[in-house]
Design an enzyme around this catalytic site. Sequence first.
Site, PDB file in Angstrom:
ATOM      1  CG  HIS A  72      -3.203   3.521   1.757  1.00  0.00           C
ATOM      2  ND1 HIS A  72      -3.647   3.057   0.536  1.00  0.00           N
ATOM      3  CD2 HIS A  72      -3.319   2.482   2.630  1.00  0.00           C
ATOM      4  CE1 HIS A  72      -4.003   1.790   0.667  1.00  0.00           C
ATOM      5  NE2 HIS A  72      -3.816   1.423   1.925  1.00  0.00           N
ATOM      6  CB  CYS A 116      -0.961  -0.003   1.185  1.00  0.00           C
ATOM      7  SG  CYS A 116      -2.141  -1.373   1.170  1.00  0.00           S
ATOM      8  CG  ASN A 161      -6.583  -0.904   0.889  1.00  0.00           C
ATOM      9  OD1 ASN A 161      -5.832  -0.491   0.006  1.00  0.00           O
ATOM     10  ND2 ASN A 161      -6.128  -1.372   2.039  1.00  0.00           N
TER      11      ASN A 161
END
EC number: 2.3.1.180
Length: 322
Positions: A249, A113, A279
């Site tokens: 993020h 990520c 996500n």
Amino acid sequence: MTYARITGTGGCLPEKILTNHDLEKMVETTDEWIQERTGIKKRHVAGPEETTCDLAERAARRAMEMAGRSSADIDLIIVATTTPDRVFPSTACLLQKRLEIHGCAAFDVQAVCTGFVYALGVADRFIRTGGAKCALVVGAETLSRIVDWTDRTTCVLFGDGAGAVVLEASEEQGILSTHLHADGRFDNLLHVPKGISTAYSEVLAGEAYIEMKGNEVFKVAVNTLGRIVDETLEYNDIDQAEIDWLIPHQANIRIIQATARKLKMPMDRVVVTVDEHGNTSAASIPLALDVAVRDGRVRPGDLLMMEAFGGGFTWGSALLRF
């Protein structure tokens, strides 16, 4: 002084949408439970024949179009991904071929990520040292390929997508600093425990899935992101009030809110796409940036703080003038 400045952004989301109500039919969960804990309402999922490079190409072309750049201008390609099309060559090389770019450096970065922030940091250093003048930096994922769709704790979280930026050498301020970190001691809290050299047969059978200890990840993420925010502000000798936009993020709305509180930023100064995208790992920050640029929220001259946290653990930030 030479800066690396973003001159174009692009994003791509697969057409297929998977809502929380769709997931209610697949696992024991509810729309209310998912939204309360994650902030996610829906996510996009790649089609059976749609690959990470497909999404990366569309995002890259849109970024190049905004920047007014052609394939002949690009002299560096970096793709951040955890879900490459092939073991090798890199997705960056496959993208290079599709864009008909020849000869420049092209490689992938794998920091889960945090991947886009890592890739941005690498490209920034190439440009600052004269190794490149016009870089294409992409975050792209098809995480649906490594999600266990029977595991209600993880399958509700992730989506597919790609985001891209064109980064050019400029005398105008652009990226002011990037800060990259990792600590492999936490590898087992968020990982895919199987890989080519350890469990090839399982990987071949499509049995390599994301596993996560959510509560432990949450605690470490919130504390770590607080520290990276402090590090970035102190390094640049600025106050949090000077930041125009936080572009985090998009992992979980609660983590995003915790970081915003650390910066004393109201949520209307935070770019949030986790509700619509889920996500998307390395794609989440460039996707969120592209959304905010195209809807007019982020404007030239704005000071942006990007921050991310991912498996590894990896974490990082970037402070930049758009």
